[in-house]
Write an enzyme that holds these catalytic residues in place. Sequence first.
Site, mmCIF file in Angstrom:
data_model
loop_
_atom_site.group_PDB
_atom_site.id
_atom_site.type_symbol
_atom_site.label_atom_id
_atom_site.label_comp_id
_atom_site.label_asym_id
_atom_site.label_seq_id
_atom_site.Cartn_x
_atom_site.Cartn_y
_atom_site.Cartn_z
ATOM 1 C CG HIS A 159 -1.987 -1.030 1.193
ATOM 2 N ND1 HIS A 159 -2.869 -1.189 0.153
ATOM 3 C CD2 HIS A 159 -2.297 -1.995 2.106
ATOM 4 C CE1 HIS A 159 -3.679 -2.197 0.418
ATOM 5 N NE2 HIS A 159 -3.350 -2.705 1.597
ATOM 6 C CG HIS A 197 -6.855 -5.354 1.843
ATOM 7 N ND1 HIS A 197 -6.373 -6.292 2.743
ATOM 8 C CD2 HIS A 197 -8.064 -4.971 2.298
ATOM 9 C CE1 HIS A 197 -7.266 -6.451 3.706
ATOM 10 N NE2 HIS A 197 -8.301 -5.678 3.467
ATOM 11 C CG ASP A 284 -5.069 -10.185 3.338
ATOM 12 O OD1 ASP A 284 -4.660 -10.759 2.309
ATOM 13 O OD2 ASP A 284 -4.941 -8.947 3.502
#
Length: 342
Positions: A159, A197, A284
């Site tokens: 990120h 993500h 995840d």
Amino acid sequence: MRTVYSPLHARHDGGMELHRGELVPCFEMPVRVEYILAAVLAAGLPIMAPRDFGLAPILRVHDADFIAFLQTAFAQWKAVGKDGFMLPSGFAARSMRQDHIPTGINGKLGYYAYDAGTPIVEGTWDAAFAGAQSALTAAALVAEGAPAAYALCRPPGHHAGYATYGGYCFLNNGAIAAQFLRDQGRARVAVLDVDYHHGNGTQDIFWERADVLTVSVHGTPESEYPFFRGYADERGAGAGLGFNHNFPLPRGTAWDQYRATLEEAIAAVRAFAPEALVVSLGVDTYENDPISAFKLKEAHYPLMGAAIAGLGLPTVFVQEGGYAVAEIGRNVAGVLTGFEGH
């Protein structure tokens, strides 16, 4: 496959995060690494310490002022009489000015951060720097001829953008590894992100480049973090147009749909014909992850590793997310052993 690990990761500890409107203890915690370390040791993967490559490879993908901020942020925080953990209280969003970096630490936090879920503590820079060195060491092993290597990085990195941090990430370990491989003579490098993500930071760094392909399979930003990046129509810009591929999937995605999409992502990597691969390895996607919503089971991670191995590329695995702590080690080891056993 060697695992590169530094105990300095544990210096990034403590603080709270703002998660979907609630201030809670951080899901990204040191014990994650201890479970992974135990699992890779049990799987027979040898452990080594990172080499020290210094700041130069980090500055190949990150802004120098941003790096200086990360190095000095906590000292600036203490200089105004504060301690503990640091979170921003305002952001340089849309109508706000983004052409001027405030001199005060509270303004700097909001200038460089894009969420209030990524606390900085006294040891954050030490941990992030060690994680980057771990990624660089794994990349060096592959550049020197190893078929694969695994960087057990913490905090994660995908990120973190050119001059931004968020999503628990400060330095983009995967991007640093990919650039290092380029600098070592690999003409084309692909980054495949399988974290739940979207890897918005990696996309940001290579957005206008045709020599590094970025591919991400992730939860739809319609409802999932980072919310404002990761749509399928984001394809890159300028020279990089067509060299970014996003595969967003809905909440509740199970293995059959995930596997078919992963095959599409792998096909995009294969069509690019890279000379090396970096895998941003988040687990995840697991069904019991507390902040994610896919339905992959433990048995699926070796299948994921085998599918990636089918590319036949020199591969650097870089650890990203995974917050079901008790299972994270088995799931990571499952990917790595599935890759090795293919």
